[in-house]
Design a protein around this motif. Sequence first.
Motif, PDB file in Angstrom:
ATOM      1  N   ALA A 129       0.806  -1.224   0.000  1.00 48.28           N
ATOM      2  CA  ALA A 129       0.000   0.000   0.000  1.00 48.28           C
ATOM      3  C   ALA A 129       0.838   1.272   0.000  1.00 48.28           C
ATOM      4  O   ALA A 129       0.463   2.257  -0.643  1.00 48.28           O
ATOM      5  N   THR A 130       1.961   1.260   0.711  1.00 49.19           N
ATOM      6  CA  THR A 130       2.750   2.490   0.810  1.00 49.19           C
ATOM      7  C   THR A 130       3.323   2.908  -0.538  1.00 49.19           C
ATOM      8  O   THR A 130       3.127   4.063  -0.952  1.00 49.19           O
ATOM      9  N   PRO A 131       4.024   2.019  -1.260  1.00 50.93           N
ATOM     10  CA  PRO A 131       4.491   2.463  -2.580  1.00 50.93           C
ATOM     11  C   PRO A 131       3.340   2.746  -3.550  1.00 50.93           C
ATOM     12  O   PRO A 131       3.444   3.629  -4.407  1.00 50.93           O
ATOM     13  N   TRP A 132       2.244   2.023  -3.404  1.00 49.85           N
ATOM     14  CA  TRP A 132       1.074   2.254  -4.252  1.00 49.85           C
ATOM     15  C   TRP A 132       0.558   3.686  -4.039  1.00 49.85           C
ATOM     16  O   TRP A 132       0.205   4.378  -4.990  1.00 49.85           O
ATOM     17  N   ALA A 133       0.507   4.110  -2.783  1.00 54.28           N
ATOM     18  CA  ALA A 133       0.027   5.458  -2.470  1.00 54.28           C
ATOM     19  C   ALA A 133       1.025   6.538  -2.885  1.00 54.28           C
ATOM     20  O   ALA A 133       0.637   7.640  -3.277  1.00 54.28           O
ATOM     21  N   ALA A 190       3.556   6.236  -5.345  1.00 52.63           N
ATOM     22  CA  ALA A 190       4.012   6.193  -6.744  1.00 52.63           C
ATOM     23  C   ALA A 190       3.435   7.303  -7.628  1.00 52.63           C
ATOM     24  O   ALA A 190       4.178   7.863  -8.442  1.00 52.63           O
ATOM     25  N   PRO A 191       2.160   7.663  -7.491  1.00 54.48           N
ATOM     26  CA  PRO A 191       1.655   8.746  -8.344  1.00 54.48           C
ATOM     27  C   PRO A 191       2.342  10.091  -8.090  1.00 54.48           C
ATOM     28  O   PRO A 191       2.345  10.965  -8.944  1.00 54.48           O
ATOM     29  N   HIS A 192       2.954  10.241  -6.928  1.00 52.92           N
ATOM     30  CA  HIS A 192       3.607  11.496  -6.568  1.00 52.92           C
ATOM     31  C   HIS A 192       5.110  11.447  -6.820  1.00 52.92           C
ATOM     32  O   HIS A 192       5.706  12.448  -7.223  1.00 52.92           O
ATOM     33  N   SER A 193       5.720  10.282  -6.546  1.00 49.63           N
ATOM     34  CA  SER A 193       7.167  10.155  -6.696  1.00 49.63           C
ATOM     35  C   SER A 193       7.554   8.676  -6.704  1.00 49.63           C
ATOM     36  O   SER A 193       7.442   8.004  -5.675  1.00 49.63           O
ATOM     37  N   VAL A 194       8.034   8.220  -7.844  1.00 49.40           N
ATOM     38  CA  VAL A 194       8.473   6.827  -7.938  1.00 49.40           C
ATOM     39  C   VAL A 194       9.696   6.577  -7.056  1.00 49.40           C
ATOM     40  O   VAL A 194       9.747   5.571  -6.346  1.00 49.40           O
ATOM     41  N   PRO A 195      10.683   7.477  -7.025  1.00 46.26           N
ATOM     42  CA  PRO A 195      11.816   7.240  -6.116  1.00 46.26           C
ATOM     43  C   PRO A 195      11.386   7.156  -4.645  1.00 46.26           C
ATOM     44  O   PRO A 195      11.917   6.345  -3.888  1.00 46.26           O
ATOM     45  N   LEU A 196      10.426   7.960  -4.252  1.00 44.49           N
ATOM     46  CA  LEU A 196       9.929   7.906  -2.877  1.00 44.49           C
ATOM     47  C   LEU A 196       9.206   6.585  -2.613  1.00 44.49           C
ATOM     48  O   LEU A 196       9.335   5.995  -1.533  1.00 44.49           O
ATOM     49  N   ALA A 197       8.478   6.091  -3.603  1.00 44.36           N
ATOM     50  CA  ALA A 197       7.797   4.801  -3.472  1.00 44.36           C
ATOM     51  C   ALA A 197       8.812   3.682  -3.284  1.00 44.36           C
ATOM     52  O   ALA A 197       8.642   2.808  -2.425  1.00 44.36           O
ATOM     53  N   PHE A 238      -5.048   6.162   1.310  1.00 49.11           N
ATOM     54  CA  PHE A 238      -4.679   6.942   0.127  1.00 49.11           C
ATOM     55  C   PHE A 238      -4.642   6.089  -1.142  1.00 49.11           C
ATOM     56  O   PHE A 238      -4.805   6.609  -2.242  1.00 49.11           O
ATOM     57  N   ALA A 239      -4.424   4.797  -0.993  1.00 46.34           N
ATOM     58  CA  ALA A 239      -4.214   3.942  -2.160  1.00 46.34           C
ATOM     59  C   ALA A 239      -5.478   3.238  -2.629  1.00 46.34           C
ATOM     60  O   ALA A 239      -5.623   2.980  -3.829  1.00 46.34           O
ATOM     61  N   TRP A 240      -6.374   2.893  -1.717  1.00 48.23           N
ATOM     62  CA  TRP A 240      -7.465   1.990  -2.039  1.00 48.23           C
ATOM     63  C   TRP A 240      -8.818   2.577  -1.657  1.00 48.23           C
ATOM     64  O   TRP A 240      -8.905   3.512  -0.872  1.00 48.23           O
TER      65      TRP A 240
END
Length: 131
Positions: free
Chosen positions: A27-31, A33-40, A89-91
């Motif tokens: 869930a964390t990278p899913w939430a 990723a739309p904002h920042s792939v490196p942060l995900a 935030f993701a689901w």
Amino acid sequence: MIDNGSPGRPDLSSALRFLSELIAWVATPWALAPHSVPLAVASVVVLVGLPTVFATPGDKNHVLVPVPGAVTIALVGLQLVAAAVSAWFAWPWPAALVVTAAALSTVVTELPRWRRLAPLGPEGRPSHRPA
């Protein structure tokens, strides 16, 4: 804590903790990723890497870097918060509600382990056990 009596099989607390960790890892990278792939990607490294490297002796069989029980508790708390918050935030809300309930259930089942990892003294402060 419910012990099923089999050393090779997890108890309820371990199963819920693992479920919550898996949810946090997804869930964390899913939430994010739309904002920042490196942060995900960084979130997965942190959520998987920290508990792998840092552990309390006696709580895990293989410890790379020994830490006090309070650190292990904080790392579990990080996983639980990440799972619950990221799910919102993701689901869709029904899934997030189930994840939040699972995280809260994990807290309840983890309390005996946390008391063992970081016992409190008479003043409510962590007691200092001899090594």
